[in-house]
Design a protein around this motif. Structure first.
Motif, short mmCIF file in Angstrom:
data_model
loop_
_atom_site.label_atom_id
_atom_site.label_comp_id
_atom_site.label_asym_id
_atom_site.label_seq_id
_atom_site.Cartn_x
_atom_site.Cartn_y
_atom_site.Cartn_z
N LEU A 88 -57.29 -60.86 48.58
CA LEU A 88 -57.22 -61.20 50.11
C LEU A 88 -56.81 -62.64 50.28
O LEU A 88 -56.48 -63.34 51.36
N TRP A 89 -58.02 -63.27 49.68
CA TRP A 89 -58.27 -64.78 49.85
C TRP A 89 -56.96 -65.44 50.25
O TRP A 89 -56.60 -66.31 50.92
N GLN A 90 -56.81 -65.42 49.01
CA GLN A 90 -55.08 -65.97 48.91
C GLN A 90 -53.61 -65.40 49.65
O GLN A 90 -53.07 -65.78 50.55
N ALA A 91 -53.98 -64.23 50.00
CA ALA A 91 -53.35 -64.06 50.80
C ALA A 91 -53.16 -63.90 52.12
O ALA A 91 -52.17 -65.18 52.77
N ALA A 92 -53.88 -63.84 52.44
CA ALA A 92 -54.30 -64.60 54.18
C ALA A 92 -54.31 -66.20 54.42
O ALA A 92 -53.68 -66.86 55.64
N LEU A 93 -54.35 -66.83 53.74
CA LEU A 93 -54.63 -68.02 53.55
C LEU A 93 -53.44 -68.89 53.89
O LEU A 93 -52.74 -69.51 54.42
N GLN A 94 -52.56 -68.29 53.54
CA GLN A 94 -51.16 -68.26 53.87
C GLN A 94 -50.65 -68.20 55.32
O GLN A 94 -50.12 -69.07 55.33
N ARG A 95 -51.47 -67.88 56.26
CA ARG A 95 -51.11 -67.52 57.62
C ARG A 95 -51.57 -69.03 58.36
O ARG A 95 -50.97 -69.62 59.43
N LEU A 96 -52.30 -69.64 57.53
CA LEU A 96 -52.52 -71.37 58.06
C LEU A 96 -52.15 -72.45 57.43
O LEU A 96 -52.65 -73.12 57.49
N ASP A 97 -50.58 -72.11 56.18
CA ASP A 97 -50.49 -72.78 55.58
C ASP A 97 -49.51 -73.94 56.80
O ASP A 97 -49.83 -73.63 57.54
N GLY A 98 -49.69 -75.06 56.42
CA GLY A 98 -49.76 -76.73 57.48
C GLY A 98 -50.77 -76.80 57.83
O GLY A 98 -50.64 -78.29 58.30
N ALA A 99 -51.63 -76.59 58.36
CA ALA A 99 -52.67 -76.15 58.90
C ALA A 99 -54.06 -76.91 58.25
O ALA A 99 -54.34 -76.40 57.43
N THR A 100 -54.59 -77.38 58.45
CA THR A 100 -56.03 -77.96 58.20
C THR A 100 -56.63 -76.77 58.90
O THR A 100 -57.05 -76.24 59.61
N VAL A 101 -57.99 -75.96 57.36
CA VAL A 101 -58.54 -75.19 57.21
C VAL A 101 -60.45 -75.50 57.51
O VAL A 101 -60.34 -75.59 57.27
#
Length: 278
Positions: A88-101
């Motif tokens: 889930l971590w790997q899949a969900a973080l794609q939503r924030l690609d290109g942004a600082t998290v």
């Protein structure tokens, strides 16, 4: 045959379930956090499903074009150790690609977050106090906080503009917000929201320690106890305030960022808005 994992955005009702999971973990969410966070970013919560069963949750809220925040990372206790959370971590973080998290992680998970590219910024400590032990609040001339007044100061302190999150935070039911004005400029503001246990005050932002103390005492007046304040530890004046008011440290997180960290003004941040949403 094992059920196939499916990752998808949670509905409003499922977000409420995720917040219940957080309560079961002892995170003491606000009574209206589910609807507040869903209003701030309806696509923030993502779940890992095994058939119809929710196995793990995470929130990946995009607060601006260049910044997002990760929270509510929980796997169901009966399903841990099977890779559902990592997937889930790997899949969900794609939503924030290109942004600082950003994230506020428990201290013993820092190394795991570092392995995913997160860099330690500073510690936050949750302080708690029985409001009956606090001194009386003086008349500081505070008024209910307004979006148009607090937005500029919030952007200066956070390091970026987060309009949708701020609007949702100020609109949450049963919360009490106050701001101090210096002419046409907001000099400080804060929100007290009821939680499963007691009341959390956050954010608490002020130009001076005296203003922060006055706002804190006014927000704590009449609040259900205990009263909690999540203090960024680099703000020495905030730590001194908490200690002077007899508050006790009960929890600590590590604020970490993946990507370029925002230029936070921690000298004016006396209380973090939310460990789960930034």
């Amino acid at each position: 045959m094992a059920a196939t994992r499916v990752f998808r955005t949670l509905s409003a009702e499922e977000v409420a379930l995720a917040v219940d999971w957080a309560a079961a973990e002892g995170w003491n969410p606000g009574l209206h956090d589910a609807q507040t966070f869903h209003a701030a970013d309806p696509g923030a919560f993502v779940g890992c499903f095994l058939g119809d069963e929710l196995a793990a949750v995470i929130s990946v809220a995009r607060q601006s074009a260049g910044f997002g925040f990760l929270g509510f990372y929980i796997c169901h206790p009966d399903l841990r150790g099977q890779g559902h959370g990592l997937g889930l971590w790997q899949a969900a973080l794609q939503r924030l690609d290109g942004a600082t998290v950003g994230l506020d992680g428990v201290v013993d998970q820092q190394e795991n977050y570092r392995a995913s590219g997160f860099v330690y910024a500073h510690a936050n400590t949750r302080f708690a106090v029985d409001p009956a032990r606090l001194p009386q609040a003086g008349d500081l001339g505070a008024v209910p906080a307004r979006m148009d007044a607090v937005h500029g100061l919030d952007a200066e302190v956070a390091g970026f503009s987060r309009i949708s999150y701020l609007r949702a935070w100020l609109a949450q039911p049963d919360a009490r917000s106050l701001m101090l004005m210096d002419g046409a400029r907001c000099a400080g503001w804060g929100v007290a929201r009821p939680c499963r246990e007691g009341t959390k005050i956050g954010p608490l932002v002020a130009e001076s320690a005296e203003q922060a103390e006055a706002l804190f005492l006014s927000l704590a007046k009449g609040a259900a106890g205990p009263v909690f304040l999540d203090v960024p530890m680099p703000n020495a004046a905030a730590v001194v305030m908490a200690e002077r008011f007899g508050m006790e440290a009960v929890f600590e997180t590590a604020r970490m960022y993946r990507g370029r960290a925002p230029q936070e003004d921690l000298a004016r941040l006396y209380g973090v808005m939310s460990f789960e949403f930034g």
